[in-house]
Design an enzyme around this catalytic site. Sequence first.
Site: not given
Ligand code: B16
Ligand code: MG
Length: 213
Positions: A11, A46, A116, A49, A118, A9
Amino acid sequence: MKYTAVIFDLDGVICSTDNYHYLAWKVLAEEEGIYFDREINHRLRGVSRMESLEIILERASRAYAGEEKAAMAERKNLIYNVLLEQMTPADLPGEVANVLHTLKQSDVKIAIGSSSKNARTILQRIGLDHAFDEISDGTNISHSKPNPEVFLKAAKMLGEQPEDCLVVEDAKAGIAAAVAGGFDSAGIGEAAEEEGVTYPLGAFRDLLGIVLG
Ligand code: B16
Ligand code: MG
């Protein structure tokens, strides 16, 4: 070798972007007069958005139309991206860099399995844009964690079966996704306590003993 591949993972595992998510959502929530705090932010880990926005809107005093929600999610992402510009390779913990390097040296395949959209931007900022064999992220999935799609796609990209991959996660939704996909998992922080986690991780470097056996 107990596992031929490890799916990380992003974030909360490779780096800490949760504070930037919090700050960006906080701007939106304040603009709309919606109560939002770090405890609510914790529930967003996780989760995609749009699903994160739905959790924030649980505290709203009115209903929001689809176009309004889309505009809010887009604005949050713009603010988040400005915050991400502060990130540098110094935001990659040395222990994480060492573990990734040792796994590669030991011929273990490594991938990202992140919700994410991003993920590639973040990896570039912390100097890991060429570190992973495959990247499965929010841009190639239709269902966010706890659906196992992001990890199943990562395993497929690597040419591996789920039972040969270890998933490393920090979030409840991520451990649930690993279980649903038939993956063993290593849980970091609170995820170490989650039901179904295979290995509670005390320290990130403990992964080496688990994977290389
Ligand atoms: P984005 P992971 C997740 O990352 C984040 O934990 C979560 O808080 C966020 O809403 C999600 O990515 C989407 O992110 O807005 O950048 O597309 O923990 O799966 O790496
Ligand atoms: Mg995470």
